[in-house]
Design a protein around this motif. Structure first.
Motif, PDB file in Angstrom:
ATOM      1  N   GLN A   1     -80.544 -38.583 -56.265  1.00 42.69           N
ATOM      2  CA  GLN A   1     -80.072 -38.909 -57.607  1.00 42.69           C
ATOM      3  C   GLN A   1     -78.656 -38.372 -57.819  1.00 42.69           C
ATOM      4  O   GLN A   1     -77.802 -39.046 -58.401  1.00 42.69           O
ATOM      5  CB  GLN A   1     -81.038 -38.337 -58.646  1.00 42.69           C
ATOM      6  CG  GLN A   1     -82.400 -39.018 -58.639  1.00 42.69           C
ATOM      7  CD  GLN A   1     -83.453 -38.204 -59.355  1.00 42.69           C
ATOM      8  OE1 GLN A   1     -83.181 -37.129 -59.874  1.00 42.69           O
ATOM      9  NE2 GLN A   1     -84.663 -38.719 -59.380  1.00 42.69           N
TER      10      GLN A   1
ATOM     11  N   THR B   1     -76.199 -40.518 -55.893  1.00 40.25           N
ATOM     12  CA  THR B   1     -75.947 -41.775 -56.609  1.00 40.25           C
ATOM     13  C   THR B   1     -74.988 -41.544 -57.758  1.00 40.25           C
ATOM     14  O   THR B   1     -74.048 -42.317 -57.976  1.00 40.25           O
ATOM     15  CB  THR B   1     -77.269 -42.363 -57.138  1.00 40.25           C
ATOM     16  OG1 THR B   1     -78.124 -42.648 -56.037  1.00 40.25           O
ATOM     17  CG2 THR B   1     -77.025 -43.637 -57.932  1.00 40.25           C
TER      18      THR B   1
ATOM     19  N   TRP C   1     -84.588 -47.177 -65.358  1.00 37.87           N
ATOM     20  CA  TRP C   1     -84.917 -46.204 -64.313  1.00 37.87           C
ATOM     21  C   TRP C   1     -83.695 -45.831 -63.479  1.00 37.87           C
ATOM     22  O   TRP C   1     -83.745 -44.909 -62.667  1.00 37.87           O
ATOM     23  CB  TRP C   1     -86.042 -46.736 -63.425  1.00 37.87           C
ATOM     24  CG  TRP C   1     -85.776 -48.096 -62.834  1.00 37.87           C
ATOM     25  CD1 TRP C   1     -86.142 -49.292 -63.367  1.00 37.87           C
ATOM     26  CD2 TRP C   1     -85.094 -48.392 -61.620  1.00 37.87           C
ATOM     27  NE1 TRP C   1     -85.713 -50.319 -62.558  1.00 37.87           N
ATOM     28  CE2 TRP C   1     -85.076 -49.797 -61.478  1.00 37.87           C
ATOM     29  CE3 TRP C   1     -84.494 -47.603 -60.635  1.00 37.87           C
ATOM     30  CZ2 TRP C   1     -84.482 -50.433 -60.397  1.00 37.87           C
ATOM     31  CZ3 TRP C   1     -83.898 -48.239 -59.550  1.00 37.87           C
ATOM     32  CH2 TRP C   1     -83.898 -49.641 -59.437  1.00 37.87           C
ATOM     33  N   ARG C   2     -82.581 -46.528 -63.693  1.00 42.21           N
ATOM     34  CA  ARG C   2     -81.369 -46.210 -62.949  1.00 42.21           C
ATOM     35  C   ARG C   2     -80.512 -45.193 -63.728  1.00 42.21           C
ATOM     36  O   ARG C   2     -79.297 -45.248 -63.737  1.00 42.21           O
ATOM     37  CB  ARG C   2     -80.581 -47.492 -62.680  1.00 42.21           C
ATOM     38  CG  ARG C   2     -81.341 -48.436 -61.756  1.00 42.21           C
ATOM     39  CD  ARG C   2     -80.683 -49.794 -61.652  1.00 42.21           C
ATOM     40  NE  ARG C   2     -79.359 -49.708 -61.034  1.00 42.21           N
ATOM     41  CZ  ARG C   2     -78.586 -50.777 -60.824  1.00 42.21           C
ATOM     42  NH1 ARG C   2     -79.002 -51.961 -61.195  1.00 42.21           N
ATOM     43  NH2 ARG C   2     -77.405 -50.637 -60.258  1.00 42.21           N
ATOM     44  N   TRP C   3     -81.201 -44.243 -64.393  1.00 42.38           N
ATOM     45  CA  TRP C   3     -80.491 -43.251 -65.200  1.00 42.38           C
ATOM     46  C   TRP C   3     -79.486 -42.416 -64.410  1.00 42.38           C
ATOM     47  O   TRP C   3     -78.503 -41.943 -64.977  1.00 42.38           O
ATOM     48  CB  TRP C   3     -81.488 -42.349 -65.922  1.00 42.38           C
ATOM     49  CG  TRP C   3     -82.265 -41.458 -65.022  1.00 42.38           C
ATOM     50  CD1 TRP C   3     -83.482 -41.725 -64.488  1.00 42.38           C
ATOM     51  CD2 TRP C   3     -81.889 -40.176 -64.520  1.00 42.38           C
ATOM     52  NE1 TRP C   3     -83.885 -40.700 -63.685  1.00 42.38           N
ATOM     53  CE2 TRP C   3     -82.921 -39.728 -63.693  1.00 42.38           C
ATOM     54  CE3 TRP C   3     -80.774 -39.364 -64.696  1.00 42.38           C
ATOM     55  CZ2 TRP C   3     -82.882 -38.521 -63.028  1.00 42.38           C
ATOM     56  CZ3 TRP C   3     -80.728 -38.143 -64.043  1.00 42.38           C
ATOM     57  CH2 TRP C   3     -81.777 -37.731 -63.214  1.00 42.38           C
ATOM     58  N   PRO C   4     -79.665 -42.183 -63.065  1.00 43.97           N
ATOM     59  CA  PRO C   4     -78.614 -41.430 -62.359  1.00 43.97           C
ATOM     60  C   PRO C   4     -77.250 -42.116 -62.423  1.00 43.97           C
ATOM     61  O   PRO C   4     -76.221 -41.456 -62.401  1.00 43.97           O
ATOM     62  CB  PRO C   4     -79.143 -41.369 -60.916  1.00 43.97           C
ATOM     63  CG  PRO C   4     -80.622 -41.459 -61.062  1.00 43.97           C
ATOM     64  CD  PRO C   4     -80.830 -42.417 -62.190  1.00 43.97           C
TER      65      PRO C   4
ATOM     66  N   THR D   1     -89.153 -37.410 -64.348  1.00 37.18           N
ATOM     67  CA  THR D   1     -87.836 -37.977 -64.146  1.00 37.18           C
ATOM     68  C   THR D   1     -88.013 -39.365 -63.564  1.00 37.18           C
ATOM     69  O   THR D   1     -88.230 -39.509 -62.357  1.00 37.18           O
ATOM     70  CB  THR D   1     -87.006 -37.104 -63.184  1.00 37.18           C
ATOM     71  OG1 THR D   1     -86.994 -35.765 -63.676  1.00 37.18           O
ATOM     72  CG2 THR D   1     -85.595 -37.621 -63.073  1.00 37.18           C
TER      73      THR D   1
ATOM     74  N   ARG E   1     -87.643 -42.584 -61.628  1.00 36.75           N
ATOM     75  CA  ARG E   1     -86.773 -42.921 -60.509  1.00 36.75           C
ATOM     76  C   ARG E   1     -87.510 -43.875 -59.584  1.00 36.75           C
ATOM     77  O   ARG E   1     -88.741 -43.915 -59.586  1.00 36.75           O
ATOM     78  CB  ARG E   1     -86.374 -41.655 -59.741  1.00 36.75           C
ATOM     79  CG  ARG E   1     -87.543 -40.917 -59.117  1.00 36.75           C
ATOM     80  CD  ARG E   1     -87.169 -39.501 -58.745  1.00 36.75           C
ATOM     81  NE  ARG E   1     -88.240 -38.816 -58.014  1.00 36.75           N
ATOM     82  CZ  ARG E   1     -89.293 -38.247 -58.606  1.00 36.75           C
ATOM     83  NH1 ARG E   1     -89.425 -38.294 -59.923  1.00 36.75           N
ATOM     84  NH2 ARG E   1     -90.218 -37.641 -57.882  1.00 36.75           N
TER      85      ARG E   1
ATOM     86  N   GLU F   1     -88.212 -43.726 -52.812  1.00 34.30           N
ATOM     87  CA  GLU F   1     -87.183 -43.783 -51.784  1.00 34.30           C
ATOM     88  C   GLU F   1     -87.559 -44.708 -50.638  1.00 34.30           C
ATOM     89  O   GLU F   1     -86.704 -45.065 -49.823  1.00 34.30           O
ATOM     90  CB  GLU F   1     -86.882 -42.375 -51.269  1.00 34.30           C
ATOM     91  CG  GLU F   1     -86.316 -41.455 -52.353  1.00 34.30           C
ATOM     92  CD  GLU F   1     -86.097 -40.036 -51.869  1.00 34.30           C
ATOM     93  OE1 GLU F   1     -86.326 -39.794 -50.658  1.00 34.30           O
ATOM     94  OE2 GLU F   1     -85.707 -39.182 -52.680  1.00 34.30           O
TER      95      GLU F   1
ATOM     96  N   HIS G   1     -92.205 -41.690 -60.214  1.00 36.95           N
ATOM     97  CA  HIS G   1     -91.840 -42.906 -59.493  1.00 36.95           C
ATOM     98  C   HIS G   1     -92.097 -44.135 -60.360  1.00 36.95           C
ATOM     99  O   HIS G   1     -93.176 -44.291 -60.944  1.00 36.95           O
ATOM    100  CB  HIS G   1     -92.613 -43.013 -58.184  1.00 36.95           C
ATOM    101  CG  HIS G   1     -91.988 -42.255 -57.063  1.00 36.95           C
ATOM    102  ND1 HIS G   1     -92.633 -41.944 -55.883  1.00 36.95           N
ATOM    103  CD2 HIS G   1     -90.734 -41.730 -56.934  1.00 36.95           C
ATOM    104  CE1 HIS G   1     -91.823 -41.275 -55.089  1.00 36.95           C
ATOM    105  NE2 HIS G   1     -90.670 -41.134 -55.703  1.00 36.95           N
TER     106      HIS G   1
END
Length: 399
Positions: free
Chosen positions: A33, A36, A78-81, A293, A295, A298, A336
């Motif tokens: 994260q 990214t 979900w792409r908060w990073p 969190t 995400r 992976e 996840h």
């Protein structure tokens, strides 16, 4: 002892006694994260990745969540990073965004970065603030925005449980209610027995708070038919008042003395539905201060929804809980996010004379987030949805 020392001692005592929720704000940030975020920080995100209705600026309000704010600016919450990476210099910790802060988009050269400014001149909140000089300290980390609203998940942390069927059958059980009542509810006094080797006891170190479960139901993999586990149905809570005991019963004439078994006494303190004899008791688990969190996994994940949590519920809606046929053995962790695919219907082509059957493609139907993984199964919260979710629907990576 000075007044300041007294205040500090009081604060420490309260923190130990109540396990201040500031601990729950210790959100993890994984290396991926952060990587990214650092990549996005160098160039921002393409304007095409912004939500069509992304505002030019937004003032954070009490009750907001990072998920909601990410969804406000980006197409995929979900792409908060990436949202974090849009302003890595000013937002050192993505979990330290507070009500009152102003976020605004800076668009330049076909890309966007996110900036932040304070709504007042007081600056970013400090670590602690004294709310009463003779009472306690309150950490402003408690006011930081949660990733998701915790009330959506907390009720399910101890309710649904995946168990070994034999372990549940060996758990203490309710044997009778006062006045031989058949149906038991909150406020009733009932009696219970433990296993032969471990009777219920109020001795020091033994549990006093219990959750009540009903017979376990097999959860079967819709793809393979394998029994992945057994789900025990949560029905209520109980407090142990007196432990089990035994006494020598008065012997009648010409009879040998005999021992009477006296069951434990418990009080029902909460009931989700009517409780009855035969229901099982499991110790109340410690309160979990878990940080979620959202995400993407992976690695690639595909699977199916096994069941919808709740009695007589066939279809799940937003903010409801489902069980999926993937767990820790498949690499799933709390947080996840997976996409839900609605199975395409089988239709008949009535245009050609052959009436050929066609399988329509699966369509994306929403997002869910794993919050309680077991080895072969996981409980997941439905975050977004366009149509009802049912057992057999597919799940996959969100991209």
């Amino acid at each position: 002892m000075t007044q300041t020392m007294k205040v500090t001692a009081t604060a420490a005592a309260l923190a130990a006694m109540f396990a201040l929720p500031a601990l729950a704000q210790n959100f993890p940030v994984t290396p991926n994260q952060k990587a990214t975020a650092q990549q996005v920080a160098q160039a921002g995100v393409p304007l095409s990745e912004l939500s069509p209705n992304a505002p030019d600026e937004y003032t954070v309000k009490s009750g907001d969540t990072l998920w909601a704010i990410s969804g406000l600016f980006l197409k995929s919450p979900w792409r908060w990073p990436e949202l974090w990476g849009m302003n890595l210099e000013e937002i050192r910790n993505p979990h330290r965004i507070y009500p009152g802060q102003q976020l605004y988009l800076d668009k330049n050269g076909g890309r966007a970065t996110l900036r932040m400014r304070q709504a007042n001149a007081n600056g970013i909140p400090t670590d602690t603030v004294r709310v009463s000089p003779r009472t306690r300290y309150e950490s402003l980390s408690d006011l930081a925005l949660p990733t998701l609203k915790p009330n959506l998940i907390e009720p399910f942390l101890a309710e649904p449980i995946i168990v070994d069927q034999n372990a549940l059958l060996a758990a203490p059980r309710i044997v009778s209610a006062a006045e031989n009542r058949v149906l038991i509810s909150k406020g009733d006094r009932v009696y219970a027995r433990g296993a032969d080797a471990t009777p219920l006891s109020t001795a020091q170190g033994q549990p006093r708070d219990y959750r009540i479960f009903r017979n376990a139901v097999a959860l079967t993999d819709p793809d393979t038919g394998e029994v992945l586990g057994y789900e025990a149905q949560y029905v209520g809570k109980a407090d142990l008042v007196r432990g089990e005991s035994q006494r020598e019963a008065p012997a009648k004439k010409d009879e040998k003395p005999r021992v009477e078994l006296i069951p434990a006494t418990i009080d029902i303190v909460a009931a989700k539905e009517e409780i009855r004899a035969g229901d099982r008791l499991l110790p109340e688990p410690p309160r979990q201060l878990v940080s979620y969190t959202p995400r993407a996994p992976e690695k690639a994940v595909t699977g199916s929804i096994v069941s919808v949590y709740g009695s007589a519920v066939r279809f799940a809606a937003q903010n409801q809980v489902v069980v999926i046929n993937r767990g820790t053995r498949d690499g799933l962790e709390s947080g996840h996010v997976l996409a839900i695919l609605k199975s395409g219907e089988v239709v008949t082509d009535r245009v050609d004379g052959k009436k050929t059957e066609l399988k329509l493609p699966d369509e994306r139907n929403g997002l869910l987030m794993v919050f309680r993984p077991f080895e072969k199964l996981s409980y997941a919260l439905i975050l977004e949805i366009t149509d009802g979710v049912k057992p057999g629907d597919r799940i996959t990576n969100p991209r």
